[in-house]
Motif scaffolding. Sequence first.
Motif, PDB file in Angstrom:
ATOM      1  N   GLU A 116     -81.070  17.178   6.232  1.00 10.29           N
ATOM      2  CA  GLU A 116     -80.691  18.050   5.137  1.00 10.29           C
ATOM      3  C   GLU A 116     -80.067  19.368   5.575  1.00 10.29           C
ATOM      4  OE1 GLU A 116     -83.653  18.565   2.141  1.00 10.29           O
ATOM      5  OE2 GLU A 116     -84.346  16.520   2.365  1.00 10.29           O
ATOM      6  N   TYR A 160     -82.734   8.022   8.436  1.00  6.96           N
ATOM      7  CA  TYR A 160     -82.951   9.457   8.545  1.00  6.96           C
ATOM      8  C   TYR A 160     -81.860  10.200   7.795  1.00  6.96           C
ATOM      9  CZ  TYR A 160     -84.120  13.944  10.568  1.00  6.96           C
ATOM     10  OH  TYR A 160     -84.491  15.243  10.730  1.00  6.96           O
ATOM     11  N   SER A 186     -86.116  22.651   5.261  1.00  2.51           N
ATOM     12  CA  SER A 186     -85.776  22.988   3.886  1.00  2.51           C
ATOM     13  C   SER A 186     -86.101  24.459   3.618  1.00  2.51           C
ATOM     14  CB  SER A 186     -86.570  22.110   2.908  1.00  2.51           C
ATOM     15  OG  SER A 186     -87.957  22.435   2.990  1.00  2.51           O
ATOM     16  N   HIS A 194     -91.116  19.049  14.057  1.00  2.00           N
ATOM     17  CA  HIS A 194     -90.331  18.245  13.121  1.00  2.00           C
ATOM     18  C   HIS A 194     -90.616  16.780  13.404  1.00  2.00           C
ATOM     19  CE1 HIS A 194     -87.093  17.164  10.414  1.00  2.00           C
ATOM     20  NE2 HIS A 194     -86.735  16.251  11.312  1.00  2.00           N
ATOM     21  N   SER A 207     -90.818  17.725  18.658  1.00  2.00           N
ATOM     22  CA  SER A 207     -90.458  16.731  17.655  1.00  2.00           C
ATOM     23  C   SER A 207     -91.177  15.436  18.010  1.00  2.00           C
ATOM     24  CB  SER A 207     -88.943  16.523  17.601  1.00  2.00           C
ATOM     25  OG  SER A 207     -88.466  16.031  18.828  1.00  2.00           O
ATOM     26  N   VAL A 248     -81.975  17.623  15.932  1.00  2.00           N
ATOM     27  CA  VAL A 248     -83.310  18.158  15.658  1.00  2.00           C
ATOM     28  C   VAL A 248     -83.693  19.181  16.718  1.00  2.00           C
ATOM     29  CG1 VAL A 248     -85.776  17.566  15.616  1.00  2.00           C
ATOM     30  CG2 VAL A 248     -84.139  16.220  14.289  1.00  2.00           C
ATOM     31  N   THR A 308     -91.959  21.271   9.884  1.00  2.00           N
ATOM     32  CA  THR A 308     -90.776  21.666   9.122  1.00  2.00           C
ATOM     33  C   THR A 308     -89.831  20.496   8.914  1.00  2.00           C
ATOM     34  OG1 THR A 308     -88.973  23.260   8.958  1.00  2.00           O
ATOM     35  CG2 THR A 308     -89.464  22.431  11.151  1.00  2.00           C
ATOM     36  N   ASP A 309     -89.198  20.499   7.757  1.00  2.00           N
ATOM     37  CA  ASP A 309     -88.078  19.591   7.505  1.00  2.00           C
ATOM     38  C   ASP A 309     -86.797  20.420   7.367  1.00  2.00           C
ATOM     39  OD1 ASP A 309     -88.388  20.784   5.034  1.00  2.00           O
ATOM     40  OD2 ASP A 309     -88.675  18.922   3.922  1.00  2.00           O
ATOM     41  N   ILE A 364     -94.737  10.697   8.811  1.00  2.00           N
ATOM     42  CA  ILE A 364     -94.837  12.151   8.818  1.00  2.00           C
ATOM     43  C   ILE A 364     -96.274  12.653   8.749  1.00  2.00           C
ATOM     44  CG2 ILE A 364     -94.189  14.255   7.577  1.00  2.00           C
ATOM     45  CD1 ILE A 364     -91.522  12.745   6.888  1.00  2.00           C
ATOM     46  N   ALA A 378     -89.826  24.947   3.598  1.00  2.00           N
ATOM     47  CA  ALA A 378     -90.394  24.945   4.947  1.00  2.00           C
ATOM     48  C   ALA A 378     -90.125  26.273   5.661  1.00  2.00           C
ATOM     49  CB  ALA A 378     -89.819  23.786   5.752  1.00  2.00           C
TER      50      ALA A 378
END
Length: 124
Positions: free
Chosen positions: A50, A47, A15, A40, A91, A68, A12-13, A96, A18
């Motif tokens: 979002e 970095y 978003s 993540h 994480s 995170v 996941t980011d 990525i 995601a």
Amino acid sequence: MKLSIKKILVPTDFSETAMLALQHAAFLARLSKAEILIAHIIPPDDYHFEIPEPIMHIDNREQINKLVEQKLAETAENVKVNYGISVNTMSATGKIANEIMQIARDEKTDIIIMGTHGAKGFEE
């Protein structure tokens, strides 16, 4: 032949795309009695976080890791409460696409469910 799914990796980011992928994964996990691993990946360079809006640019690695981990814990708790399934988080830092593949191998996941928001070329 019956497909047995016991562990689902959901990169996941954070978003909207995601989160939609996570909902699909949670539904599948509930049906197959599988666990979910939400991951993540923090890129090694600049970095841009979002969530929450607006986009934040953070230089402090310790602060990035804390944000995170907090967001992963929040997301996992929401999935546990809404779907009643086992959820773990992790994480990592690195490229990525490479990190997602490494986690999938190391954690012996059966399937990866993810959105493609922002992915380009080979990484997509």
